[in-house]
Design a protein around this motif. Structure first.
Motif, PDB file in Angstrom:
ATOM      1  N   HIS A 278      -6.078  -6.600   1.600  1.00  0.00           N
ATOM      2  CA  HIS A 278      -5.734  -5.319   0.895  1.00  0.00           C
ATOM      3  C   HIS A 278      -6.627  -5.125  -0.419  1.00  0.00           C
ATOM      4  CE1 HIS A 278      -1.785  -4.903   3.363  1.00  0.00           C
ATOM      5  NE2 HIS A 278      -2.536  -4.133   3.544  1.00  0.00           N
ATOM      6  N   LEU A 279      -6.880  -6.066  -1.071  1.00  0.00           N
ATOM      7  CA  LEU A 279      -7.713  -6.020  -2.407  1.00  0.00           C
ATOM      8  C   LEU A 279      -9.017  -5.780  -1.811  1.00  0.00           C
ATOM      9  CD1 LEU A 279      -7.625  -6.389  -5.213  1.00  0.00           C
ATOM     10  CD2 LEU A 279      -8.182  -8.991  -5.040  1.00  0.00           C
ATOM     11  N   ALA A 280      -9.598  -6.366  -0.909  1.00  0.00           N
ATOM     12  CA  ALA A 280     -10.762  -5.964  -0.385  1.00  0.00           C
ATOM     13  C   ALA A 280     -11.532  -4.391  -0.217  1.00  0.00           C
ATOM     14  CB  ALA A 280     -10.996  -6.896   0.784  1.00  0.00           C
ATOM     15  N   VAL A 281     -10.214  -3.972   0.487  1.00  0.00           N
ATOM     16  CA  VAL A 281     -10.191  -2.285   0.690  1.00  0.00           C
ATOM     17  C   VAL A 281      -9.792  -1.500  -0.468  1.00  0.00           C
ATOM     18  CG1 VAL A 281     -10.446  -2.839   3.268  1.00  0.00           C
ATOM     19  CG2 VAL A 281      -8.044  -2.397   2.023  1.00  0.00           C
ATOM     20  N   ASN A 282      -9.433  -2.058  -1.579  1.00  0.00           N
ATOM     21  CA  ASN A 282      -9.232  -1.412  -2.813  1.00  0.00           C
ATOM     22  C   ASN A 282      -7.839  -0.773  -2.724  1.00  0.00           C
ATOM     23  OD1 ASN A 282     -11.649  -1.965  -4.074  1.00  0.00           O
ATOM     24  ND2 ASN A 282     -12.579  -0.197  -3.074  1.00  0.00           N
ATOM     25  N   ASP A 283      -6.997  -1.258  -1.788  1.00  0.00           N
ATOM     26  CA  ASP A 283      -5.467  -0.842  -1.933  1.00  0.00           C
ATOM     27  C   ASP A 283      -4.784  -1.882  -2.844  1.00  0.00           C
ATOM     28  OD1 ASP A 283      -5.723   1.017   0.001  1.00  0.00           O
ATOM     29  OD2 ASP A 283      -5.175  -0.225   1.927  1.00  0.00           O
ATOM     30  N   PHE A 284      -4.910  -1.464  -4.129  1.00  0.00           N
ATOM     31  CA  PHE A 284      -4.477  -2.461  -5.040  1.00  0.00           C
ATOM     32  C   PHE A 284      -2.894  -2.466  -5.335  1.00  0.00           C
ATOM     33  CE2 PHE A 284      -8.565  -0.578  -7.256  1.00  0.00           C
ATOM     34  CZ  PHE A 284      -9.265  -1.648  -6.296  1.00  0.00           C
ATOM     35  N   GLU A 285      -2.204  -1.489  -4.655  1.00  0.00           N
ATOM     36  CA  GLU A 285      -0.785  -1.514  -4.811  1.00  0.00           C
ATOM     37  C   GLU A 285      -0.164  -2.222  -3.700  1.00  0.00           C
ATOM     38  OE1 GLU A 285       1.086   0.081  -7.144  1.00  0.00           O
ATOM     39  OE2 GLU A 285      -0.022   1.575  -7.903  1.00  0.00           O
ATOM     40  N   LEU A 286      -0.645  -2.099  -2.455  1.00  0.00           N
ATOM     41  CA  LEU A 286      -0.249  -3.046  -1.655  1.00  0.00           C
ATOM     42  C   LEU A 286      -0.658  -4.658  -1.847  1.00  0.00           C
ATOM     43  CD1 LEU A 286      -1.172  -1.108   1.659  1.00  0.00           C
ATOM     44  CD2 LEU A 286       1.149  -1.428   0.777  1.00  0.00           C
ATOM     45  N   ALA A 287      -1.816  -4.688  -2.333  1.00  0.00           N
ATOM     46  CA  ALA A 287      -2.420  -6.044  -2.703  1.00  0.00           C
ATOM     47  C   ALA A 287      -1.234  -6.507  -3.624  1.00  0.00           C
ATOM     48  CB  ALA A 287      -3.734  -6.276  -3.048  1.00  0.00           C
ATOM     49  N   ARG A 288      -0.956  -5.936  -4.705  1.00  0.00           N
ATOM     50  CA  ARG A 288      -0.128  -6.477  -5.577  1.00  0.00           C
ATOM     51  C   ARG A 288       1.474  -6.760  -5.210  1.00  0.00           C
ATOM     52  NH1 ARG A 288       1.537  -2.556 -10.767  1.00  0.00           N
ATOM     53  NH2 ARG A 288       2.357  -1.323  -9.077  1.00  0.00           N
ATOM     54  N   ALA A 289       1.736  -5.927  -4.144  1.00  0.00           N
ATOM     55  CA  ALA A 289       3.017  -6.108  -3.675  1.00  0.00           C
ATOM     56  C   ALA A 289       2.869  -7.756  -2.729  1.00  0.00           C
ATOM     57  CB  ALA A 289       3.446  -5.044  -2.588  1.00  0.00           C
ATOM     58  N   ASP A 290       1.965  -8.032  -2.143  1.00  0.00           N
ATOM     59  CA  ASP A 290       1.721  -9.031  -1.116  1.00  0.00           C
ATOM     60  C   ASP A 290       1.638 -10.158  -2.324  1.00  0.00           C
ATOM     61  OD1 ASP A 290       1.359  -7.386   1.070  1.00  0.00           O
ATOM     62  OD2 ASP A 290      -0.866  -7.525   0.779  1.00  0.00           O
TER      63      ASP A 290
END
Length: 296
Positions: free
Chosen positions: A251-263
């Motif tokens: 998710h971080l690689a595709v700039n979905d920062f909110e989802l990455a943070r939750a993960d």
């Protein structure tokens, strides 16, 4: 089929009709990705429908050309899956698995399916070289297909494949590693005859099978595929720490920062001492703040 027959009619000076049969050769992309990395042009069709599978014993005559210069000419007998030990390009072995016994074909390899950015000093192949091979599959002895193996044989073979995939990954051969990982799912997915002990081993392998390709896909920048494999792994075990961490990376690689943070937060909830997750969480929060500042 790659070969097409076309009838051509032509009038002679004496007004007689001449009929010619012209063979047109079509190029065929042999890659799953359909990226044109392995192109085959059939010269002479083989016999029957059998093609080499993983583990098949094949006898192949080949000629390799770089910039129209012959650099490799030999006849080999080897087991499919071991071609790299004979200095064969990764893409060439994939192409061989599409040949019929007796077939003559020309195969064109893009650099990423040949010797890549490293080249091959032994045969004086420069980095990022495109190659051409003339192939003749002289004989083949197919290995047992998955449905022909008992549960013990499948588990044993999958363990070997998993270890080989790990070796490829450590060597930076991500496409080869990815292919090894994909085999495990196809061999175990529909197996229902395992004993309780075998079922536990199978579950561990099935969990690893979507997890292991993710790092390869991240290295190859196949981010959507990496995210899908994370989903599959977490369907088997929703609290899998490694699966959640890699999902966050994808998710971080595709700039979905909110989802990455939750993960990464889920990872820390499961394992508060995971330093890598804590570091990545800080990266996500920094990116989110920067994103909000840009919007303002």
């Amino acid at each position: 089929m790659p070969r097409v027959q076309q009838t051509v009619l032509q009038r002679s000076p004496h007004n007689a009709t001449l009929v010619f049969e012209v063979e047109l050769f079509k190029e065929e992309d042999l890659t799953e990705e359909e990226d044109g990395g392995i192109i085959r042009r059939i010269g002479t069709h083989g016999e029957g429908y059998a093609k080499p599978n993983e583990g098949a014993m094949v006898e192949v005559a080949l000629e390799g050309y770089y910039k129209d210069q012959l650099f490799d000419q030999q006849e080999l007998r080897f087991e499919v899956g071991e071609g790299e030990n004979l200095d064969l390009p990764y893409g060439l072995e994939r192409a061989i698995q599409h040949l019929e016994k007796g077939e003559y074909s020309t195969v064109y390899l893009k650099p990423s399916y040949a010797f890549g950015s490293a080249g091959k000093e032994k045969t004086q192949i420069l980095p990022n070289a495109q190659l051409k091979y003339e192939l003749h599959l002289k004989s083949l002895e197919k290995a047992k297909d998955s449905w022909e193996k008992n549960s013990e044989q499948k588990l044993e073979q999958n363990t070997i494949v998993k270890e080989q995939g790990s070796v490829y990954f450590k060597e930076g051969k991500y496409k080869q590693a990815l292919l090894q990982c994909k085999k495990i799912v196809s061999w175990l997915e529909y197996e229902s005859s395992f004993s309780s002990e075998e079922a536990q081993k199978s579950q561990a392998l099935r969990l690893a099978s979507p997890l292991n390709p993710i790092m390869c896909q991240l290295k190859l920048q196949a981010f959507s595929a990496a995210i899908e494999n994370c989903k599959k792994a977490l369907e088997l075990d929703s609290n899998n720490e490694k699966g959640l961490f890699r999902w966050g990376e994808a998710h971080l690689a595709v700039n979905d920062f909110e989802l990455a943070r939750a993960d990464f937060q889920k990872v820390l909830h499961l394992c508060p001492n995971n330093k890598a997750a804590r570091t990545q969480l800080a990266v996500c929060q920094q990116r989110i703040r920067r994103q909000l500042a840009q919007k303002k």
